[in-house]
Motif scaffolding. Sequence first.
Motif, PDB file in Angstrom:
ATOM      1  N   UNK A   1      44.868  42.363  32.449  1.00 31.31           N
ATOM      2  CA  UNK A   1      45.809  41.134  33.194  1.00 31.31           C
ATOM      3  C   UNK A   1      45.573  40.978  34.832  1.00 31.31           C
ATOM      4  N   UNK A   2      45.368  41.919  35.127  1.00 26.55           N
ATOM      5  CA  UNK A   2      45.230  41.920  36.310  1.00 26.55           C
ATOM      6  C   UNK A   2      44.030  41.085  37.165  1.00 26.55           C
ATOM      7  N   UNK A   3      42.511  42.020  36.081  1.00 26.66           N
ATOM      8  CA  UNK A   3      41.238  41.289  35.971  1.00 26.66           C
ATOM      9  C   UNK A   3      41.251  39.809  35.703  1.00 26.66           C
ATOM     10  N   UNK A   4      42.411  39.633  34.029  1.00 20.61           N
ATOM     11  CA  UNK A   4      41.938  38.294  33.989  1.00 20.61           C
ATOM     12  C   UNK A   4      42.203  37.272  35.433  1.00 20.61           C
ATOM     13  N   UNK A   5      43.599  37.515  36.681  1.00 21.18           N
ATOM     14  CA  UNK A   5      44.014  36.918  37.420  1.00 21.18           C
ATOM     15  C   UNK A   5      43.448  36.922  38.029  1.00 21.18           C
ATOM     16  N   UNK A   6      42.157  37.485  38.464  1.00 13.30           N
ATOM     17  CA  UNK A   6      41.118  38.150  39.752  1.00 13.30           C
ATOM     18  C   UNK A   6      40.218  36.955  39.453  1.00 13.30           C
ATOM     19  N   UNK A   7      39.701  36.840  38.499  1.00 16.83           N
ATOM     20  CA  UNK A   7      38.221  35.767  37.586  1.00 16.83           C
ATOM     21  C   UNK A   7      39.450  34.369  37.764  1.00 16.83           C
TER      22      UNK A   7
END
Length: 101
Positions: free
Chosen positions: A65-71
């Motif tokens: 989820x943190x990765x998706x938010x960063x993307x």
Amino acid sequence: MSMTVLLEVQLRNDVSTEDAEAAIRETLAQTGGFAGNESLEVIVDDADPNRLVVVERWTTTADHDAYVAWRGTPEGAANALAAVVAGPPVTRTFDRTIPLA
């Protein structure tokens, strides 16, 4: 327990294999370096070499989820990949498994 993400991508027909693979490598180098990413693999459809599935393993759903938010930020935008895909990818996430033994 880790979780798996399948990201199905359709590449544009008018992009060379070399350019597409370079964009994929650039984008996934960032993904692989993100906290919580355990592994990445790109598999190619035998019937359609422009259809790929990225198999991602993440330590936790929160890491993904943190990765998706960063993307979704300007710093995380996957511009190289966006230039070679025919449309939005299809994402499927799996965080539950069925023990077989």
